[in-house]
Design a protein around this motif. Structure first.
Motif, PDB file in Angstrom:
ATOM      1  N   ASP A  33       0.875  -1.178   0.000  1.00  8.08           N
ATOM      2  CA  ASP A  33       0.000   0.000   0.000  1.00  8.08           C
ATOM      3  C   ASP A  33       0.911   1.225   0.000  1.00  8.08           C
ATOM      4  OD1 ASP A  33      -1.675   2.108   0.674  1.00  8.08           O
ATOM      5  OD2 ASP A  33      -2.366   1.230   2.563  1.00  8.08           O
ATOM      6  N   ARG A  58      -1.391   5.024   1.620  1.00  7.48           N
ATOM      7  CA  ARG A  58      -1.476   5.523   2.999  1.00  7.48           C
ATOM      8  C   ARG A  58      -0.145   6.142   3.407  1.00  7.48           C
ATOM      9  NH1 ARG A  58      -5.281   1.445   3.149  1.00  7.48           N
ATOM     10  NH2 ARG A  58      -7.359   2.370   3.361  1.00  7.48           N
ATOM     11  N   HIS A 109      -1.032  -0.968  -4.435  1.00  8.77           N
ATOM     12  CA  HIS A 109      -2.257  -0.225  -4.113  1.00  8.77           C
ATOM     13  C   HIS A 109      -1.937   1.262  -4.311  1.00  8.77           C
ATOM     14  CE1 HIS A 109      -6.129   0.155  -2.040  1.00  8.77           C
ATOM     15  NE2 HIS A 109      -5.602   1.107  -1.297  1.00  8.77           N
ATOM     16  N   ASP A 140      -5.869   5.652  -3.008  1.00  8.36           N
ATOM     17  CA  ASP A 140      -6.812   5.475  -1.907  1.00  8.36           C
ATOM     18  C   ASP A 140      -7.184   6.863  -1.411  1.00  8.36           C
ATOM     19  OD1 ASP A 140      -8.169   4.471   0.517  1.00  8.36           O
ATOM     20  OD2 ASP A 140      -7.131   2.593   0.103  1.00  8.36           O
ATOM     21  N   ASP A 141      -7.928   6.919  -0.311  1.00  8.21           N
ATOM     22  CA  ASP A 141      -8.360   8.219   0.205  1.00  8.21           C
ATOM     23  C   ASP A 141      -7.183   9.151   0.479  1.00  8.21           C
ATOM     24  OD1 ASP A 141     -11.128   7.630   0.232  1.00  8.21           O
ATOM     25  OD2 ASP A 141     -10.828   6.409   2.039  1.00  8.21           O
ATOM     26  N   ASP A 178      -8.193   1.875  -6.641  1.00  7.96           N
ATOM     27  CA  ASP A 178      -9.351   1.454  -5.847  1.00  7.96           C
ATOM     28  C   ASP A 178     -10.559   2.322  -6.202  1.00  7.96           C
ATOM     29  OD1 ASP A 178     -10.893   0.117  -3.985  1.00  7.96           O
ATOM     30  OD2 ASP A 178      -9.484   0.407  -2.313  1.00  7.96           O
ATOM     31  N   HIS A 195     -12.811   4.525  -1.401  1.00  9.35           N
ATOM     32  CA  HIS A 195     -11.364   4.774  -1.247  1.00  9.35           C
ATOM     33  C   HIS A 195     -10.860   5.765  -2.307  1.00  9.35           C
ATOM     34  CE1 HIS A 195     -10.539   1.671   1.839  1.00  9.35           C
ATOM     35  NE2 HIS A 195     -11.479   0.964   1.235  1.00  9.35           N
ATOM     36  N   THR A 196     -11.667   6.775  -2.595  1.00  4.09           N
ATOM     37  CA  THR A 196     -11.338   7.673  -3.716  1.00  4.09           C
ATOM     38  C   THR A 196     -11.217   9.139  -3.298  1.00  4.09           C
ATOM     39  OG1 THR A 196     -13.715   7.494  -4.205  1.00  4.09           O
ATOM     40  CG2 THR A 196     -12.208   6.310  -5.656  1.00  4.09           C
ATOM     41  N   VAL A 215     -11.824   4.227   6.988  1.00  2.00           N
ATOM     42  CA  VAL A 215     -12.120   3.670   5.667  1.00  2.00           C
ATOM     43  C   VAL A 215     -13.616   3.788   5.403  1.00  2.00           C
ATOM     44  CG1 VAL A 215     -10.200   2.020   5.712  1.00  2.00           C
ATOM     45  CG2 VAL A 215     -12.457   1.320   6.559  1.00  2.00           C
ATOM     46  N   GLU A 253     -15.119  -2.156   0.434  1.00  2.03           N
ATOM     47  CA  GLU A 253     -15.574  -1.209   1.455  1.00  2.03           C
ATOM     48  C   GLU A 253     -16.219   0.054   0.880  1.00  2.03           C
ATOM     49  OE1 GLU A 253     -12.386  -2.030   5.008  1.00  2.03           O
ATOM     50  OE2 GLU A 253     -11.692  -0.758   3.367  1.00  2.03           O
ATOM     51  N   TRP A 302      -0.888  -3.336   4.216  1.00  4.88           N
ATOM     52  CA  TRP A 302      -1.492  -2.007   4.274  1.00  4.88           C
ATOM     53  C   TRP A 302      -0.613  -1.122   5.146  1.00  4.88           C
ATOM     54  CZ3 TRP A 302      -5.358  -1.535   0.908  1.00  4.88           C
ATOM     55  CH2 TRP A 302      -6.056  -2.696   0.524  1.00  4.88           C
ATOM     56  N   GLU A 343      -1.157   1.997   6.822  1.00  7.52           N
ATOM     57  CA  GLU A 343      -1.622   3.085   7.693  1.00  7.52           C
ATOM     58  C   GLU A 343      -0.620   3.408   8.793  1.00  7.52           C
ATOM     59  OE1 GLU A 343      -3.581   0.567   6.693  1.00  7.52           O
ATOM     60  OE2 GLU A 343      -5.706   1.154   6.628  1.00  7.52           O
TER      61      GLU A 343
END
Ligand code: TNX
Length: 537
Positions: free
Chosen positions: A192, A195, A221, A224-225, A279, A283-284, A309, A347, A473, A475
């Motif tokens: 990821d 993050r 990945h 994502d957000d 994604d 997650h955008t 998330v 999600e 991931w 985070e």
């Protein structure tokens, strides 16, 4: 031949007198220990610490190979690709051994390594036969198979072969006959980079370490957000603005096309395929923050640097959403030579469900339009998928996830196994692990190893499973050394699950071989977690 290696052979061969051949096949029980004759890398069970465990390993105690300054890598009548593999291996070994290791087309002599792709087609793309006697011979059907065989040879050589600086010899490998091929075609890990962003060099480092265990896929990945990390010329603010931060509000980053190409090339040199993930539709936030018009209300949200998330969604009814994705998948497809594109799909908690069901097939069509097959998280299995799609199971053996996996099978999709309670590398090992999450439980090393992809979910069997992937991931992981800490020692076990026949795997035997990796990791400066469960050497 009278070379220094012949003298060494005579000396060591004396130790082998009367030692029976060791046979390691089938049910995972090695023959009785014959410690005296074996090299430093031998385990308690008398077999080398190979991970993944090969399908068949037969020791030839009367034989021994020694690499020395006259050794050559012999490649006769082969494609340029095999020669390239040979040269790269020579360069790698040159650092620690100091030997020239010229790639040659001369007949092989004692002390040489010969590589051939003249092996039977039944070896598949990755299978190989490796014989160690006075010479090393690797026979495969493809250059990739040769590469996998050389990876095994690396593990058969003493750990100091991994050093970046000149080490004293000897460089001895005990005689053996290995026949090997993977159980599953997809053996992956995911990084990821959204993050927390990881530089090209950090990704290369992860590739180096994964490659040592015959991992052949790196899922990235990329959006994502918290950040958009791959350049898309038609929507430049995705990276210039959407990629500017990461979790915690520190500066993020993104890969230019040139940098992403560099990752793809480096991965390909290690026979690792990149699976790029954008994604969607959740997650955008990074995309929504970059372009107001992508939002249903036309208002761009701020950048997000937290770790929640499930709060963002593309605007499903708006036509611009699909114009956007068409551009994105086109430019990602152009940058990624591999057959797959991952469209996420997980999600999407704030996407109305009816709209989700409408969205996935439309997004999938934009992927197949570019000649790529669709990969997505398990949720996409609720919608009709194009032929050849892959649904990635990330459940915890819970009824909803298991049902989604069965829905994937029912429509002919492949299942990629990433059970979060076994292979999520971002889960803590125990309460004391300094970073990582716990939502899927604690995952000690044994738990990450002791499960099987073909029996985990009722109704999903061997033929339905394309392989395994261990996602990482990020985070809580802002440095590659923390990534290493979470991945090692768990990733090699996942690699073995993907490679070795189920009947040949047992935790008690495996943990000994895992313990044997420590000297290599020390030399490679891997920041691994020295779990107490493992008998480290
Ligand atoms: C779930 S698994 C997620 C990610 C998080 C991860 C943390 C999946 C498809 N989505 O968004 O980063 O948990 O473990």
């Amino acid at each position: 031949m009278t070379s220094p290696r012949t003298r060494t052979f005579t000396l060591v061969a004396g130790l082998f007198v009367g030692v029976p051949a060791l046979l390691l096949t089938g049910a995972g029980v090695a023959a009785p220990s014959t410690q005296e004759g074996l090299g430093a890398q031998a385990t308690q069970t008398g077999t080398p610490d190979l991970i993944p465990r090969p399908v068949s390993y037969e020791a030839s105690p009367d034989d021994e190979f020694e690499l020395d300054k006259l050794s050559q890598i012999v490649v006769t009548g082969e494609s340029g690709e095999t020669r390239t593999v040979a040269s790269r291996f020579a360069r790698q070994l040159h650092r620690s051994t100091g030997f020239g290791l010229p790639v040659s087309t001369q007949p092989a002599r004692d002390g040489d390594i010969s590589l051939s792709t003249k092996g039977s087609e039944s070896l598949g793309d990755e299978g190989y036969q490796l014989t160690v006697d006075d010479q090393v011979s690797i026979v495969a059907h493809t250059a990739e198979g040769v590469f996998r065989g050389l990876t095994t040879l690396r593990q058969l050589l003493p750990p100091k072969v991994e050093a970046q600086t000149r080490q004293p010899g000897p460089w001895v490998v005990e005689g053996a006959e290995i026949t090997d091929e993977p159980r599953f075609p997809y053996r992956g890990t995911m990084l990821d980079v959204s993050r927390h962003f990881f530089s090209v060099d950090e990704v290369k480092r992860y590739i180096d370490l994964a490659s040592l265990y015959k991992i052949n896929t790196l899922h990235m990945h990329l959006a994502d957000d918290q950040g958009w990390r791959i350049q898309v010329d038609s929507w430049p603010r995705l990276t210039t603005y959407g990629g500017s931060l990461e979790v915690g509000g520190t500066p993020g980053g993104s890969y230019t096309k040139r940098q992403f190409a560099e990752i793809v090339r480096y991965a390909a040199d290690h026979y690792i395929e990149i699976v790029p993930e954008i994604d969607t539709p959740g997650h955008t936030n990074a995309a929504l923050a970059s372009y107001a018009e992508l939002n249903c209300d036309g208002i761009a949200p701020p950048l997000y640097t937290g770790t929640d998330v499930g709060f963002s969604s593309l605007c499903i009814p708006k036509p611009i959403t699909y114009e956007f994705l068409d551009d994105v998948f086109r430019e990602v497809a152009e940058q990624s030579p591999g057959p797959r594109i991952h469209l996420g799909g997980d999600e999407a908690h704030v996407t109305p469900h009816e709209q989700y069901l409408e969205f996935v097939p439309k997004a999938a069509a934009l992927v197949t339009k570019r000649g790529k097959t669709v990969q997505g998280w398990q949720e996409i299995a609720e919608t009709p998928l194009p032929p050849g799609s892959t649904a990635q199971y990330w459940g915890t053996e819970d009824p909803r996830s298991d049902g989604l996996a069965r829905m994937a099978v029912a429509q002919g999709a492949e299942v990629l196994m990433s059970p979060a309670n076994h292979v999520y590398l971002d889960m803590k090992y125990d309460e004391n692990t300094p970073y990582g999450l716990t939502w899927a439980g604690l995952i000690p090393v044994q738990k990450s190893y002791d499960w099987d992809p073909a029996t985990l979910v009722d109704g999903v069997s061997e033929e339905d499973v394309v392989g395994v992937e261990a996602p990482l991931w990020s985070e809580t992981l802002d440095e590659i050394s923390k990534v290493e800490f979470m991945a090692f020692p768990r990733l090699p076990g996942v690699a073995e699950i993907g490679w070795t026949p189920a009947a040949d795997r047992s935790w008690d035997e495996y943990k000994g071989r895992l313990g044997g990796q420590a000297p290599r990791w020390e030399i490679l400066d891997v920041n691994y977690f020295a779990a107490e469960e493992i008998p480290w050497q």
